[in-house]
Design a protein around this motif. Structure first.
Motif, short mmCIF file in Angstrom:
data_model
loop_
_atom_site.label_atom_id
_atom_site.label_comp_id
_atom_site.label_asym_id
_atom_site.label_seq_id
_atom_site.Cartn_x
_atom_site.Cartn_y
_atom_site.Cartn_z
N UNK A 33 0.87 -1.18 0.00
CA UNK A 33 0.00 0.00 0.00
C UNK A 33 0.90 1.22 0.00
N UNK A 34 0.73 2.06 -0.99
CA UNK A 34 1.60 3.21 -1.17
C UNK A 34 0.83 4.52 -0.94
N UNK A 35 1.21 5.24 0.12
CA UNK A 35 0.61 6.54 0.43
C UNK A 35 1.39 7.63 -0.29
N UNK A 36 0.71 8.70 -0.62
CA UNK A 36 1.34 9.82 -1.35
C UNK A 36 1.88 10.86 -0.38
N UNK A 37 3.15 11.23 -0.57
CA UNK A 37 3.78 12.28 0.23
C UNK A 37 3.94 13.56 -0.57
N UNK A 38 4.29 14.63 0.09
CA UNK A 38 4.44 15.92 -0.60
C UNK A 38 5.58 15.90 -1.62
N UNK A 39 6.66 15.20 -1.33
CA UNK A 39 7.77 15.12 -2.28
C UNK A 39 7.39 14.29 -3.50
N UNK A 40 6.51 13.33 -3.30
CA UNK A 40 6.05 12.51 -4.43
C UNK A 40 5.21 13.33 -5.40
N UNK A 41 4.44 14.27 -4.86
CA UNK A 41 3.65 15.17 -5.71
C UNK A 41 4.57 16.01 -6.58
N UNK A 42 5.61 16.55 -5.97
CA UNK A 42 6.56 17.38 -6.73
C UNK A 42 7.22 16.57 -7.83
N UNK A 43 7.71 15.39 -7.49
CA UNK A 43 8.40 14.55 -8.48
C UNK A 43 7.45 14.15 -9.60
N UNK B 170 11.04 22.24 -14.38
CA UNK B 170 10.99 22.62 -12.97
C UNK B 170 10.03 23.77 -12.74
N UNK B 171 10.05 24.76 -13.63
CA UNK B 171 9.12 25.88 -13.54
C UNK B 171 9.13 26.54 -12.18
N UNK B 172 7.98 26.57 -11.51
CA UNK B 172 7.84 27.23 -10.22
C UNK B 172 8.23 26.34 -9.04
N UNK B 173 8.87 25.22 -9.32
CA UNK B 173 9.19 24.28 -8.26
C UNK B 173 10.65 24.38 -7.82
#
Length: 243
Positions: free
Chosen positions: A62-72, A81-84
């Motif tokens: 079971x894989x939960x989504x983290x904030x760094x995963x959203x960015x990647x 990269x744009x605004x990231x």
């Protein structure tokens, strides 16, 4: 023996995951719940994602989504990269380098990130979420979905209240009454000067600072026995991680 094991934030530390899996004697009988932040920090983010994709074919994961995963994920969608810029400075640079180090099936990786879930509740009414939630009615009623990946108020409340308040007390936080137990990552226990999993009332924090100078932890949610890798800087001596 069938176990349910919860795994803290990995942040590209593939060596740490392999090491702690060996120490925990992980087998295909085990259910593995990952709390997110698979990428950003150490040099093997892409290699780690490749491994997790294959692992999911062999056993229940079971894989939960983290904030760094959203960015990647957003970077992989357009390779821009744009605004990231904040992501680039917080481990994104190393993640990009890992993807450039060899050929990967980008579509397969995009599918992995796309299928990450915001949270999971098991049959024993135990919640697994990357960071937290603020709604008194539970995460399914959250107005700001980013709280799944960024909220720290749940943990801060739990650690302050700790065991001093009984569940039948009027002072017991309503959010914590919703679940028998809650498992989170996101906030390194290093902030509290410890490198082992922490408990605040019925909330367990499994992020033991693998992105920084800490270790990667795996915890058996039934027995509360846990295993840890070596410190990440010792596994990647020529790197800085997110320090």
């Amino acid at each position: 023996m069938k176990r349910t094991l919860v795994i803290g934030d990995i942040h590209g530390g593939f060596k740490a995951l392999l090491q702690v899996f060996k120490r925990a004697n992980v087998t295909t009988n085990d259910t593995l719940i990952f709390l997110g932040d698979y990428v950003d920090g150490w040099s093997e983010s892409a290699q780690l994602i490749e491994f997790l994709i294959d692992l999911d074919k062999k056993q229940k994961c079971i894989f939960i989504k983290g904030n760094h995963d959203v960015w990647c994920h957003e970077w992989l969608l357009n390779l821009y990269i744009g605004n990231y810029g904040i992501w680039y400075k917080n481990g994104g640079k190393e993640t990009i380098a890992s993807y450039n180090s060899q050929e990967f099936d980008t579509e397969k990786h995009l599918q992995f990130f796309d299928q990450l879930i915001n949270y999971y509740v098991d049959k024993e009414n135990r919640l697994f979420i990357h960071a937290g939630f603020s709604s008194m009615k539970g995460p399914e009623n959250e107005v700001y979905l980013t709280n799944y990946r960024w909220d720290r108020t749940l943990w801060e409340m739990a650690i302050v209240m700790d065991k001093r308040v009984k569940k039948d007390s009027a002072f017991y936080p309503n959010r914590l009454k919703l679940y028998n137990e809650i498992y989170i990552g996101h906030t390194p226990t290093l902030h509290y000067e410890t490198i082992v999993p922490m408990q605040g009332i019925n909330v367990w924090n499994i992020d033991t600072g693998a992105a920084f100078t800490g270790k990667l932890s795996v915890l058996d949610i039934d027995t509360k026995e846990f295993w840890q890798s070596d410190s990440l800087p010792s596994l990647y001596p020529n790197e800085k991680g997110r320090n």
